[in-house]
Write a protein that holds these residues in place. Structure first.
Motif, short mmCIF file in Angstrom:
data_model
loop_
_atom_site.label_atom_id
_atom_site.label_comp_id
_atom_site.label_asym_id
_atom_site.label_seq_id
_atom_site.Cartn_x
_atom_site.Cartn_y
_atom_site.Cartn_z
N UNK A 34 42.82 30.82 40.75
CA UNK A 34 43.32 31.34 39.50
C UNK A 34 42.00 32.65 39.22
N UNK A 35 42.77 33.69 39.38
CA UNK A 35 41.74 34.83 39.15
C UNK A 35 42.35 35.63 37.85
N UNK A 36 41.18 35.80 36.97
CA UNK A 36 41.34 36.42 35.79
C UNK A 36 40.82 37.97 35.82
N UNK A 37 41.72 38.81 35.49
CA UNK A 37 41.34 40.40 35.31
C UNK A 37 41.16 40.77 33.98
N UNK A 38 40.06 40.98 33.76
CA UNK A 38 39.43 41.44 32.36
C UNK A 38 39.09 42.95 32.40
N UNK A 209 38.78 30.63 38.63
CA UNK A 209 37.89 30.42 39.70
C UNK A 209 36.97 31.69 39.85
N UNK A 210 37.77 33.11 39.29
CA UNK A 210 36.95 34.23 39.75
C UNK A 210 37.28 35.25 38.56
N UNK A 211 36.47 35.89 38.00
CA UNK A 211 36.90 36.87 37.28
C UNK A 211 36.49 38.32 38.00
N UNK A 212 37.76 39.16 37.59
CA UNK A 212 37.60 40.39 38.38
C UNK A 212 37.67 41.32 37.18
N UNK A 213 36.47 42.27 37.03
CA UNK A 213 36.28 43.17 35.76
C UNK A 213 36.66 44.51 36.22
N UNK A 214 37.55 44.93 35.63
CA UNK A 214 38.06 46.33 35.99
C UNK A 214 37.99 47.41 34.82
N UNK A 215 37.37 48.58 35.26
CA UNK A 215 37.24 49.69 34.27
C UNK A 215 37.39 51.10 35.11
N UNK A 216 38.36 51.73 34.42
CA UNK A 216 38.49 53.16 34.99
C UNK A 216 39.01 53.22 36.36
N UNK A 217 39.98 52.22 36.48
CA UNK A 217 40.83 52.22 37.81
C UNK A 217 40.20 51.46 39.01
N UNK A 218 39.07 50.93 38.48
CA UNK A 218 38.28 50.39 39.92
C UNK A 218 38.01 49.07 39.43
#
Length: 247
Positions: A34-38, A209-218
């Motif tokens: 489970x990957x959460x993108x914030x 299981x993992x948090x992916x932090x996105x900002x400015x397209x990256x």
């Protein structure tokens, strides 16, 4: 988690005009993960989510699901979309069909399931998400939270390999948010592979299981939830967290 990659994005690039919304995105999601993108609005989270089932085309790079690259269009793409369930902000249910019909339609049309079997499966899924008693109603007769749970059941009916959630609770009244998150938590516990774009930090903490932090397209950083929330490594993430966790 078996450690086998189910979704892979390699060097994915996407522009909307001059706006560079996805910049060299590399991400691998394992089976059962489970990957959460914030991240802040406009950071590319929804575009990333929509690229995984080709609702959004990419300029370059490669996306594969279960070892196969995303097909361009046509029948192959329809088949792929059946394997990649998607739940949107707006529920996208067919207003002129009952709840039951909404959940059986894809099974019959795309999977070729007979109506009887499709209905049995639909009813069990509607029970699973807590709206079994609403099967014969039309979407307009349901609350937002109920409609979103029907949308989840509809996606599950296709027996997808992975479920994508694009801010599934952001259009809901606050008191309905938790009933939808609870269904999602249960799916996570049951081992469904999930990619969830959300502003719900409690869900990220408890279910990811993992948090992916996105900002400015990256992708700025990614780590286990405990680590991310207690010890973010980048200034960008620290800044974001201080704004949303200050209360």
């Amino acid at each position: 988690m078996t450690g086998s990659a189910l979704v892979e994005l390699r060097h994915v690039e996407k522009h909307f005009g001059t706006l560079h919304v996805l910049q060299d995105i590399n991400l691998t999601i394992d089976r059962g993960e489970v990957v959460v993108v914030i991240g802040p609005s406009g950071g590319g989270k929804s575009t990333l989510c929509r690229a995984v089932n080709r609702l959004e085309t990419i300029d370059s790079g490669e996306i594969s699901i279960d070892g196969k690259p995303l097909p361009e269009e046509g029948r192959e793409l329809a088949r792929l979309r059946a394997e990649v369930g998607m739940v949107f902000q707006s529920f996208n249910l067919f207003a002129h069909k009952t709840v039951l019909q909404n959940v059986t339609l894809g099974q019959i049309k795309v999977r070729g399931t007979d109506k009887r079997s499709a209905e049995v499966r639909a009813r069990s899924l509607l029970d699973r998400v807590g709206v079994g008693s609403q099967a014969d109603k039309y979407p307009a007769q349901l609350s937002g939270g109920q409609q979103q749970r029907v949308a989840i059941a509809r996606a599950l009916a296709m027996d997808p390999k992975v479920m994508l959630f694009d801010e599934p609770t952001s259009a809901l009244d606050p008191e309905m948010v938790n009933e939808v998150l609870e269904v999602m938590r249960q799916l996570a516990r049951d081992g469904m592979t999930m990619v969830v774009v959300t502003h719900e930090m409690g869900f990220a903490r408890s279910a990811a299981n993992r948090v992916v932090f996105m900002a400015d397209g990256r992708i700025v950083e990614e780590s286990a939830p405990d680590e991310f929330f207690s010890n973010p490594r980048t200034e960008r993430a620290k800044d974001f967290l201080s704004k949303i966790l200050h209360h």
